[in-house]
Write an enzyme that holds these catalytic residues in place. Sequence first.
Site, PDB file in Angstrom:
ATOM      1  N   LYS A   1       0.926  -1.111  -0.049  1.00  0.00           N
ATOM      2  CA  LYS A   1      -0.206   0.049   0.094  1.00  0.00           C
ATOM      3  C   LYS A   1       0.797   1.113  -0.076  1.00  0.00           C
ATOM      4  O   LYS A   1       0.659   2.178  -0.799  1.00  0.00           O
ATOM      5  CB  LYS A   1      -0.980  -0.052   1.217  1.00  0.00           C
TER       6      LYS A   1
ATOM      7  N   ASP B   1     -10.846   3.034   4.579  1.00  0.00           N
ATOM      8  CA  ASP B   1     -11.099   1.470   4.424  1.00  0.00           C
ATOM      9  C   ASP B   1     -12.677   1.313   4.432  1.00  0.00           C
ATOM     10  O   ASP B   1     -13.024   0.211   4.116  1.00  0.00           O
ATOM     11  CB  ASP B   1     -10.718   0.704   5.745  1.00  0.00           C
TER      12      ASP B   1
ATOM     13  N   GLN C   1      -4.081  -1.430   9.640  1.00  0.00           N
ATOM     14  CA  GLN C   1      -4.061  -2.763   9.294  1.00  0.00           C
ATOM     15  C   GLN C   1      -4.507  -3.648  10.206  1.00  0.00           C
ATOM     16  O   GLN C   1      -4.354  -3.885  11.327  1.00  0.00           O
ATOM     17  CB  GLN C   1      -2.670  -3.179   9.048  1.00  0.00           C
TER      18      GLN C   1
END
Length: 288
Positions: A53, A120, A97
Amino acid sequence: MVAQIMSGLAVAQDVKERVKTAVKDLKASGIIPCLATVLVGNDPASATYVNNKQKTAKELGIATRDHRVAGTFKQQELLELVQLLNRDSEVHGILVQLPLPGHIDEFAIINTINPLKDVDGLTPYSAGMLQNGMALLKPCTPLGIMELFDYYKIALEGKHVVIINRSNLVGKPLLLMLLERNATVTVCHSRTKGIAAYLRQADIVISAVGNRDRFTLTADMIKEGAIIIDVATSRINGKLVGDVDFEAVKLKASWITPVPGGVGPMTIAMLMKNTVSAASVSSRRTSA
């Protein structure tokens, strides 16, 4: 019949080119899109995801902040880090994460993220807005799947879609996105009885189990001409595979995504798109 391949690599590249253009436009107006990632612990798979990412963001001109802390990091410390990033006007996207270590309440952490920086798309606010058809930032994997459908001009209205997953990351948000497109959706999961009967009725099957010992989608489970989206990844004898018995199923399906090179690249591409969207909203709020 041999299925046509839905290349996530090709579609992701198309998305990234659009993101590059948007980044240039934002920079011309004095806004540098910035993604902050938070990794707790040293899980190799999670570290690889974060590295990918960060790398993609830099390639597209998106600034990054990389926060890596020990697995012993306390929940309160992590909450304070997220709140610090919330207050940082130069950070537009925050990605924590997952999964987090067992001593940390994931919901509490996610719920602390500023919804306008929730790239997200997992905060309760984002989930509620998605349910009402008004979400700005949507979960990346489902959003990537919808992008694949659009790129390959696959109509969803009236189609029967079976999703094998009910998680907050994939199944639940994907259900809502498909309903917005007037698809008829069935959600199957580990407690569904007679799952093959549902699959044989499906025009589109989206599978995200990720455990070949528990489930493999075989050719006898689908009807002729079905569209197959394989979201899962696992390893068999060192080889990366999905849920689908690809070689057999592709002879019966009309469209199919490969693993690797299917949904995976789309997830990161849509994260970049969400980061730019968040930066755009921030710039509008600043100038208002």
